[in-house]
Write a protein that holds these residues in place. Structure first.
Motif, PDB file in Angstrom:
ATOM      1  N   MET A 152       0.855  -1.184   0.000  1.00 54.56           N
ATOM      2  CA  MET A 152       0.000   0.000   0.000  1.00 54.56           C
ATOM      3  C   MET A 152       0.892   1.235   0.000  1.00 54.56           C
ATOM      4  N   ARG A 153       0.535   2.231  -0.824  1.00 56.39           N
ATOM      5  CA  ARG A 153       1.310   3.466  -1.014  1.00 56.39           C
ATOM      6  C   ARG A 153       2.701   3.217  -1.580  1.00 56.39           C
ATOM      7  N   GLN A 154       2.815   2.141  -2.400  1.00 49.64           N
ATOM      8  CA  GLN A 154       4.150   1.812  -2.922  1.00 49.64           C
ATOM      9  C   GLN A 154       4.721   2.909  -3.814  1.00 49.64           C
ATOM     10  N   ALA A 155       3.856   3.716  -4.424  1.00 50.81           N
ATOM     11  CA  ALA A 155       4.323   4.896  -5.144  1.00 50.81           C
ATOM     12  C   ALA A 155       4.182   6.070  -4.184  1.00 50.81           C
ATOM     13  N   GLY A 156       5.270   6.510  -3.592  1.00 54.49           N
ATOM     14  CA  GLY A 156       5.122   7.578  -2.601  1.00 54.49           C
ATOM     15  C   GLY A 156       6.439   8.234  -2.244  1.00 54.49           C
ATOM     16  N   ARG A 157       6.359   9.074  -1.240  1.00 52.72           N
ATOM     17  CA  ARG A 157       7.486   9.974  -0.935  1.00 52.72           C
ATOM     18  C   ARG A 157       8.725   9.305  -0.385  1.00 52.72           C
ATOM     19  N   TYR A 158       8.672   7.995  -0.056  1.00 53.10           N
ATOM     20  CA  TYR A 158       9.914   7.324   0.370  1.00 53.10           C
ATOM     21  C   TYR A 158      10.831   7.087  -0.832  1.00 53.10           C
ATOM     22  N   GLU A 161      12.559   8.937  -6.849  1.00 53.14           N
ATOM     23  CA  GLU A 161      12.021   9.143  -8.205  1.00 53.14           C
ATOM     24  C   GLU A 161      10.571   9.649  -8.151  1.00 53.14           C
ATOM     25  N   TYR A 162       9.812   9.238  -7.101  1.00 52.26           N
ATOM     26  CA  TYR A 162       8.453   9.788  -6.922  1.00 52.26           C
ATOM     27  C   TYR A 162       8.538  11.281  -6.641  1.00 52.26           C
ATOM     28  N   LYS A 163       9.452  11.650  -5.723  1.00 51.24           N
ATOM     29  CA  LYS A 163       9.563  13.071  -5.359  1.00 51.24           C
ATOM     30  C   LYS A 163       9.933  13.919  -6.576  1.00 51.24           C
ATOM     31  N   THR A 202       9.187  13.270  -9.787  1.00 50.21           N
ATOM     32  CA  THR A 202       8.037  13.410 -10.702  1.00 50.21           C
ATOM     33  C   THR A 202       6.976  14.322 -10.087  1.00 50.21           C
ATOM     34  N   ARG A 203       6.814  14.216  -8.765  1.00 46.09           N
ATOM     35  CA  ARG A 203       5.840  15.078  -8.093  1.00 46.09           C
ATOM     36  C   ARG A 203       6.255  16.543  -8.205  1.00 46.09           C
ATOM     37  N   ALA A 204       7.574  16.799  -8.102  1.00 49.36           N
ATOM     38  CA  ALA A 204       8.088  18.167  -8.236  1.00 49.36           C
ATOM     39  C   ALA A 204       7.827  18.677  -9.657  1.00 49.36           C
ATOM     40  N   ASP A 253       2.145  19.947  -8.029  1.00 51.42           N
ATOM     41  CA  ASP A 253       1.401  19.604  -6.818  1.00 51.42           C
ATOM     42  C   ASP A 253       0.727  18.254  -6.980  1.00 51.42           C
ATOM     43  N   PHE A 254       0.259  17.716  -5.850  1.00 49.37           N
ATOM     44  CA  PHE A 254      -0.241  16.349  -5.800  1.00 49.37           C
ATOM     45  C   PHE A 254      -1.448  16.129  -6.721  1.00 49.37           C
ATOM     46  N   LEU A 255      -2.396  17.070  -6.726  1.00 48.49           N
ATOM     47  CA  LEU A 255      -3.589  16.855  -7.562  1.00 48.49           C
ATOM     48  C   LEU A 255      -3.265  16.918  -9.044  1.00 48.49           C
ATOM     49  N   ALA A 315      -3.656   7.499  -7.780  1.00 51.09           N
ATOM     50  CA  ALA A 315      -4.758   8.467  -7.691  1.00 51.09           C
ATOM     51  C   ALA A 315      -4.989   8.693  -6.201  1.00 51.09           C
ATOM     52  N   ASP A 316      -6.164   9.141  -5.797  1.00 49.67           N
ATOM     53  CA  ASP A 316      -6.454   9.277  -4.370  1.00 49.67           C
ATOM     54  C   ASP A 316      -7.937   9.047  -4.130  1.00 49.67           C
ATOM     55  N   ILE A 317      -8.274   8.557  -2.944  1.00 49.73           N
ATOM     56  CA  ILE A 317      -9.692   8.301  -2.645  1.00 49.73           C
ATOM     57  C   ILE A 317     -10.511   9.602  -2.625  1.00 49.73           C
ATOM     58  N   ASP A 360     -11.497   1.033   3.273  1.00 52.75           N
ATOM     59  CA  ASP A 360     -12.308   1.602   4.361  1.00 52.75           C
ATOM     60  C   ASP A 360     -11.386   1.856   5.555  1.00 52.75           C
ATOM     61  N   SER A 361     -10.575   2.892   5.417  1.00 57.75           N
ATOM     62  CA  SER A 361      -9.510   3.163   6.390  1.00 57.75           C
ATOM     63  C   SER A 361     -10.041   3.451   7.789  1.00 57.75           C
ATOM     64  N   TRP A 362     -11.272   3.977   7.867  1.00 56.67           N
ATOM     65  CA  TRP A 362     -11.823   4.336   9.184  1.00 56.67           C
ATOM     66  C   TRP A 362     -12.957   3.399   9.616  1.00 56.67           C
ATOM     67  N   GLY A 369       0.179  -3.654   6.733  1.00 50.61           N
ATOM     68  CA  GLY A 369      -1.101  -3.438   7.397  1.00 50.61           C
ATOM     69  C   GLY A 369      -1.671  -2.049   7.138  1.00 50.61           C
ATOM     70  N   HIS A 370      -0.839  -1.139   6.604  1.00 50.83           N
ATOM     71  CA  HIS A 370      -1.277   0.202   6.189  1.00 50.83           C
ATOM     72  C   HIS A 370      -0.208   0.719   5.238  1.00 50.83           C
ATOM     73  N   GLY A 371      -0.349   1.957   4.772  1.00 49.89           N
ATOM     74  CA  GLY A 371       0.573   2.442   3.751  1.00 49.89           C
ATOM     75  C   GLY A 371       2.014   2.592   4.234  1.00 49.89           C
TER      76      GLY A 371
HETATM   77  C1  LIG Z   1      -7.379   7.790   3.616  1.00 50.75           C
HETATM   78  C2  LIG Z   1      -6.741   7.695   2.238  1.00 50.75           C
HETATM   79  C3  LIG Z   1      -6.339   8.805   1.424  1.00 50.75           C
HETATM   80  N1  LIG Z   1      -5.826   8.278   0.247  1.00 50.75           N
HETATM   81  C4  LIG Z   1      -5.873   6.908   0.282  1.00 50.75           C
HETATM   82  C5  LIG Z   1      -6.479   6.521   1.505  1.00 50.75           C
HETATM   83  C6  LIG Z   1      -6.835   5.111   1.909  1.00 50.75           C
HETATM   84  C7  LIG Z   1      -5.655   4.340   2.415  1.00 50.75           C
HETATM   85  C8  LIG Z   1      -5.086   4.856   3.729  1.00 50.75           C
HETATM   86  O1  LIG Z   1      -5.759   4.747   4.751  1.00 50.75           O
HETATM   87  O2  LIG Z   1      -3.939   5.317   3.684  1.00 50.75           O
HETATM   88  C9  LIG Z   1      -5.467   5.959  -0.758  1.00 50.75           C
HETATM   89  C10 LIG Z   1      -4.341   6.275  -1.644  1.00 50.75           C
HETATM   90  N2  LIG Z   1      -3.613   7.432  -1.720  1.00 50.75           N
HETATM   91  C11 LIG Z   1      -2.659   7.321  -2.686  1.00 50.75           C
HETATM   92  C12 LIG Z   1      -2.817   6.064  -3.318  1.00 50.75           C
HETATM   93  C13 LIG Z   1      -2.025   5.694  -4.574  1.00 50.75           C
HETATM   94  C14 LIG Z   1      -1.572   4.386  -4.826  1.00 50.75           C
HETATM   95  C15 LIG Z   1      -0.582   3.767  -3.849  1.00 50.75           C
HETATM   96  O3  LIG Z   1      -1.034   3.166  -2.852  1.00 50.75           O
HETATM   97  O4  LIG Z   1       0.639   3.782  -4.157  1.00 50.75           O
HETATM   98  C16 LIG Z   1      -3.844   5.394  -2.643  1.00 50.75           C
HETATM   99  C17 LIG Z   1      -4.369   3.979  -2.853  1.00 50.75           C
HETATM  100  C18 LIG Z   1      -1.657   8.327  -3.056  1.00 50.75           C
HETATM  101  C19 LIG Z   1      -1.334   9.410  -2.117  1.00 50.75           C
HETATM  102  N3  LIG Z   1      -2.217  10.181  -1.401  1.00 50.75           N
HETATM  103  C20 LIG Z   1      -1.534  11.155  -0.723  1.00 50.75           C
HETATM  104  C21 LIG Z   1      -0.138  11.006  -0.999  1.00 50.75           C
HETATM  105  C22 LIG Z   1       0.955  11.922  -0.492  1.00 50.75           C
HETATM  106  C23 LIG Z   1       0.847  13.192  -1.267  1.00 50.75           C
HETATM  107  C24 LIG Z   1       2.142  13.843  -1.608  1.00 50.75           C
HETATM  108  O5  LIG Z   1       2.848  13.388  -2.523  1.00 50.75           O
HETATM  109  O6  LIG Z   1       2.409  14.875  -0.980  1.00 50.75           O
HETATM  110  C25 LIG Z   1      -0.010   9.932  -1.876  1.00 50.75           C
HETATM  111  C26 LIG Z   1       1.248   9.396  -2.506  1.00 50.75           C
HETATM  112  C27 LIG Z   1      -2.156  12.222   0.106  1.00 50.75           C
HETATM  113  C28 LIG Z   1      -3.250  11.828   1.019  1.00 50.75           C
HETATM  114  N4  LIG Z   1      -4.398  11.205   0.635  1.00 50.75           N
HETATM  115  C29 LIG Z   1      -5.177  10.966   1.756  1.00 50.75           C
HETATM  116  C30 LIG Z   1      -4.519  11.502   2.885  1.00 50.75           C
HETATM  117  C31 LIG Z   1      -5.038  11.434   4.300  1.00 50.75           C
HETATM  118  C32 LIG Z   1      -3.323  12.067   2.420  1.00 50.75           C
HETATM  119  C33 LIG Z   1      -2.320  12.866   3.227  1.00 50.75           C
HETATM  120  C34 LIG Z   1      -1.437  12.006   4.026  1.00 50.75           C
HETATM  121  C35 LIG Z   1      -0.136  11.794   3.336  1.00 50.75           C
HETATM  122  O7  LIG Z   1       0.439  12.793   2.876  1.00 50.75           O
HETATM  123  O8  LIG Z   1       0.339  10.639   3.307  1.00 50.75           O
HETATM  124  C36 LIG Z   1      -6.480  10.255   1.726  1.00 50.75           C
END
Ligand SMILES: Cc1c2[nH]c(c1CCC(=O)O)Cc1[nH]c(c(CCC(=O)O)c1C)Cc1[nH]c(c(CCC(=O)O)c1C)Cc1[nH]c(c(C)c1CCC(=O)O)C2
Length: 342
Positions: free
Chosen positions: A23-29, A32-34, A36-38, A42-44, A73-75, A205-207, A321-323
């Protein structure tokens, strides 16, 4: 055709080496993600630019060879597509316009209008279904209605989902109408992802854990059941993963109650308990504490092996168990993969 180990697990097969993705395998750790994001700014913009969203989806596949790629994408894009304002505050997380009463609900768009906003996401899926290696399963996703509602009502993430619980108790008509709108939008959104090429979908359903007893049945189980049934009716044979995070005792019976092919487990559940009470009814995924991806060492290796062993008697997809968090060490992902794959 290349073997897709995630699809095999979802079909109920027990495999000597479980498939894996995070979960969140594409992310700020990942540096290369950072980068492309730059470039996106912005994130959206990253989420809505198909070439860049596909690029960040592919990055962890190139680096680690995961068995699954999750659409980037994002939820919270669904609330935005329903007409909510959405923005991200750096270092703090998401902000949305709030839903306090009937006037806010009435201002939302109908579920059928979401495609106007979300069509770039479908384009990302189409690019990925062409570019992914043949053995990698493409996973689409959406938030579950309760989790999405908690953000739409409060306008932000909240520690106890207080505003959403207050609305469901004080104004059940508005709350139920909102849940209905999100459920319909989620079915349309996931269905469009499948039409674009997603092979599996996951509902986050994170919550879910803040719903107890009858409220869990009504607002976590029942919407999941409806979403799974509607998707399977439109797309026979589509595998669905549901993640009712911190569902506790409700993990037992979750497959049967919702029709999900796979139930994702958070890291508060004991793996041996879950093997005996949840995995006996279908595939399970998850359970490794994401903190171990920060701390690493022998504890990471031992815990990874323990989870693989606990779930070795049935269908299993290895995951956290979570991202994975921004402070995770990318080298620890290699150590985890070595512990799983040998
Ligand atoms: C609650 C929820 C969100 N988004 C998501 C959930 C459900 C899973 C969970 O409980 O973590 C799901 C999600 N968000 C993202 C993905 C992409 C695919 C992946 O998992 O790699 C997925 C599947 C990208 C993201 N979504 C977000 C990022 C970080 C944004 C950035 O690059 O600054 C990413 C990579 C932003 C985000 N999006 C959300 C929050 C609360 C935040 C801010 C927290 C944070 O910064 O980590 C809402």
């Amino acid at each position: 055709m290349a073997e897709k180990t995630i699809l095999k697990a979802l079909a109920g097969e027990t495999q000597a080496v479980p498939p894996v993705w995070l979960m969140r395998q594409a992310g700020r750790y990942l540096p290369e993600y950072k980068a492309t994001r730059a470039k996106a700014g912005d994130f959206l913009t990253l989420c809505y630019t198909p070439e860049l969203a596909a690029e960040v989806t592919l990055q962890p596949i190139r680096r680690y060879g995961f068995d699954g790629a999750i659409l980037f994408a994002d939820i919270l894009l669904v609330p935005q597509a329903l007409g909510a304002d959405l923005w991200f505050v750096t270092g703090e997380g998401p902000r949305l316009s709030t839903i306090d009463g009937p006037a806010d609900f009435d201002a939302l768009k109908p579920a059928g209008a979401i495609h106007e906003t979300l069509s770039p996401v479908y384009e990302t899926v189409r690019i990925l279904s062409k570019e992914l290696p043949g053995e990698t399963t493409l996973i689409g996703f959406a938030g579950a209605p309760w989790t999405v509602a908690t953000y739409m009502i409060a306008g932000r993430g909240t520690p106890d989902q207080g505003p959403a619980h207050a609305l469901r108790q004080e104004n059940p008509a508005v709350f139920d109408a909102l849940m209905e709108r999100i459920t319909e939008a989620t079915i349309l959104y996931l269905s469009a992802q499948v039409e674009a090429g997603a092979e599996v979908v996951k509902v986050f359903d994170s919550w879910a854990g803040s719903l107890k007893g009858e409220a869990f049945r009504r607002y976590a189980l029942e919407p999941a059941r409806r979403i799974v049934a509607a998707l399977k009716e439109r797309h026979p044979g589509l595998p669905v993963i549901v993640f009712p995070r911190e569902a506790g005792e409700f993990y037992e019976g979750f497959h049967a109650a919702t029709g999900a092919d796979c139930v994702a487990l958070d890291n508060s559940v004991d793996a041996d308990w879950a093997a005996a009470h949840v995995q006996t009814k279908g595939c399970v995924q998850g359970n490794l504490d994401p903190k171990l991806m920060v701390t690493g060492g022998e504890a990471l290796v031992a815990e990874t092996k323990r989870i693989v062993r606990a779930f070795s008697g049935g269908p299993h997809i290895f995951n956290l168990g979570h991202g994975i968090t921004p402070d995770a060490n990318p080298e620890n992902v290699h150590r985890m993969l070595e512990a799983i794959r040998g």
